[in-house]
Scaffold this motif. Sequence first.
Motif, PDB file in Angstrom:
ATOM      1  N   ASN A   1       0.817  -1.274   0.005  1.00 26.47           N
ATOM      2  CA  ASN A   1      -0.114   0.106  -0.062  1.00 26.47           C
ATOM      3  C   ASN A   1       0.797   1.429  -0.080  1.00 26.47           C
ATOM      4  O   ASN A   1       0.368   2.486   0.321  1.00 26.47           O
ATOM      5  N   ARG A   2       2.048   1.088  -0.315  1.00 24.44           N
ATOM      6  CA  ARG A   2       2.823   2.480  -0.207  1.00 24.44           C
ATOM      7  C   ARG A   2       2.736   3.396  -1.551  1.00 24.44           C
ATOM      8  O   ARG A   2       2.360   2.896  -2.692  1.00 24.44           O
ATOM      9  N   ILE A   3       2.682   4.576  -1.225  1.00 23.63           N
ATOM     10  CA  ILE A   3       2.711   5.680  -2.505  1.00 23.63           C
ATOM     11  C   ILE A   3       3.681   6.625  -2.166  1.00 23.63           C
ATOM     12  O   ILE A   3       3.997   7.037  -1.097  1.00 23.63           O
TER      13      ILE A   3
ATOM     14  N   ILE B   1      -2.800  15.926   0.424  1.00 22.61           N
ATOM     15  CA  ILE B   1      -2.836  14.656  -0.236  1.00 22.61           C
ATOM     16  C   ILE B   1      -2.499  13.569   0.712  1.00 22.61           C
ATOM     17  O   ILE B   1      -2.910  12.312   0.721  1.00 22.61           O
ATOM     18  N   VAL B   2      -1.467  13.666   1.413  1.00 18.01           N
ATOM     19  CA  VAL B   2      -1.098  12.787   2.695  1.00 18.01           C
ATOM     20  C   VAL B   2      -2.539  12.499   3.427  1.00 18.01           C
ATOM     21  O   VAL B   2      -2.370  11.409   3.741  1.00 18.01           O
ATOM     22  N   ASN B   3      -3.244  13.312   3.832  1.00 17.88           N
ATOM     23  CA  ASN B   3      -4.575  13.168   4.543  1.00 17.88           C
ATOM     24  C   ASN B   3      -5.324  12.179   3.834  1.00 17.88           C
ATOM     25  O   ASN B   3      -5.690  11.166   4.353  1.00 17.88           O
ATOM     26  N   GLU B   4      -5.559  12.375   2.583  1.00 19.72           N
ATOM     27  CA  GLU B   4      -6.372  11.495   1.571  1.00 19.72           C
ATOM     28  C   GLU B   4      -5.727  10.330   1.649  1.00 19.72           C
ATOM     29  O   GLU B   4      -6.549   9.154   1.605  1.00 19.72           O
ATOM     30  N   LEU B   5      -4.468  10.020   1.426  1.00 17.51           N
ATOM     31  CA  LEU B   5      -3.807   8.827   1.384  1.00 17.51           C
ATOM     32  C   LEU B   5      -4.072   8.061   2.653  1.00 17.51           C
ATOM     33  O   LEU B   5      -4.379   6.642   2.775  1.00 17.51           O
TER      34      LEU B   5
ATOM     35  N   LEU C   1       0.104   3.731   2.595  1.00 18.34           N
ATOM     36  CA  LEU C   1       1.008   4.371   3.290  1.00 18.34           C
ATOM     37  C   LEU C   1       2.123   5.462   2.541  1.00 18.34           C
ATOM     38  O   LEU C   1       2.700   5.155   1.592  1.00 18.34           O
ATOM     39  N   PRO C   2       1.978   6.695   2.848  1.00 14.90           N
ATOM     40  CA  PRO C   2       2.750   7.755   2.227  1.00 14.90           C
ATOM     41  C   PRO C   2       4.167   7.609   2.528  1.00 14.90           C
ATOM     42  O   PRO C   2       4.740   7.299   3.682  1.00 14.90           O
ATOM     43  N   SER C   3       4.868   7.549   1.347  1.00 12.17           N
ATOM     44  CA  SER C   3       6.540   7.336   1.367  1.00 12.17           C
ATOM     45  C   SER C   3       7.392   8.479   0.728  1.00 12.17           C
ATOM     46  O   SER C   3       7.054   8.842  -0.238  1.00 12.17           O
TER      47      SER C   3
END
Length: 476
Positions: A86-88, A376-380, A386-388
């Motif tokens: 689930n990383r982006i 964007i982080v909040n939406e992820l 998982l924001p990376s």
Amino acid sequence: MIFKPEICAIPDKRMTPFIDVNEIWSHISETAKPEASKVREIISKSLNKERLTLHETATLINADTPELIEEIKQGARDLKKKVYGNRIVLFAPLYIGNECTNNCQYCGFRTSNKTAVRKTLTDEEMIHEIEALEDNGQKRLILVYGEHRRYNPEFIAHTVNIAYSVKKGNGEIRRVNINAAPLDIAGFRTVKEAGIGTYQIFQETYHPEAYSWYHLGGKKRDYNWRLTALDRAQEAGIDDVGIGTLFGLYDWRFEVMAMVRHTNHLEACYHVGPHTISFPRIQDAVMENIGLKYMVSNNDFSRLIAILRLAVPYTGLILTARENPVLRREVMEFGVSQIDGGTKLELGSYSESINEEQDLNREQFKINDSRSLNDIVNELIEDDFLPSFCTACYRKGRTGEHFMEFSVPGFIKRFCTPNAILTFAEYLEDYAPEETKKTGWESIEKNLTAIGDDKFITEIRDRINRIKNGERDLYF
Ligand code: SAM
Ligand code: SF4
């Protein structure tokens, strides 16, 4: 996994043009109205971690009933979930200069656009921009340039060096990618020495005749010089390259096939495919002069992303802020691995507050997602991604990381997820507002638990504590 060169009309030779228009169209016409069983077989081949052939890709393109389209999309979702997790990865573009001697019919920077406000950032302006980007929490940039003699390899290398040298607070840029005009081999060597990550060049359209309709002046008119650019990059030792098509210039089915063909070519000649594939769609720009004939609908756009995911399962897919937030959210699950956040295209606008309204005379094209990085982080987080901000692999010399994630058992658990967690923890500590901190740490806990190996979890927790105590840049 051993790469097998595709059997194709033009044998793959290094530095030689490799697109055969008839070959691509004949694959598409030979696979019309495919059997559902054939389509399912191809989807499972991809889920078994095998890259698809041109013929198989054409079969997916021709699978156009609602049921089969949904099965292809489900295949892409499964591949994304099962293989990549689930990383982006997050990044931002930084426009360095918009001087340009080309005349691309779709671009606001084209030389015939006399209303464009032309600018090249000075060193000082660049430093301000990078500080502003660091203040937002960015760690990965892509520097973007027009095509102009000013932006020679030495200049590009100079700007890369500046980007790496600017440090503000805990901020630093740890990976600098490039999107610039094609260079010769010596030029590519010069920028490689500056320590770039990916060198990205979009062919725009792989169809030679269509290419000539849109590229009316300057060096960019030479289709083959552009097509073989990444061969020259490879010859110069840059094995981390990104390809792309500007969708809307020609038939999307042809372009998807051509990008798979480009991938095959790089694999056959250099034993490594492109690190990333981009699929921008044309957006409004000053003097943009493209008809609607080849515009790609939202439905076809999400289809083509899913098909690309299955066709080249180990290549990173980049989705940019050209697309609106709703569509971005929707297609993310088909296997997108990198997105930009907090994007501004106007030169100098990260550090200035002039960006109340987008001014197309100062921009290459209009973007449709102008949310901040933190939005964007909040939406992820909300969507369980998982924001990376990870940059570990290329700094550890693990090039071709997306391929390794895909093919080396346990790679994601051992490296990618922990590094995503550690870089996200840094973001939360240094840049996130309280509300994001709360949901962000919950997301980290959830992702830690999913690792499932107590000893390793303790090791990661130990590093998280060191981050909380002020250490930075810890990675596996
Ligand atoms: N000048 C260099 C070149 O052409 O390779 C650098 C790239 S340009 C600044 C970045 C990319 O933006 C282009 O390769 C093109 O695909 C894309 N682009 C240009 N005009 C666009 C538009 N109107 N809408 C969306 N993307 C566009
Ligand atoms: Fe110049 Fe690139 Fe725009 Fe073409 S796409 S006009 S080369 S900046």
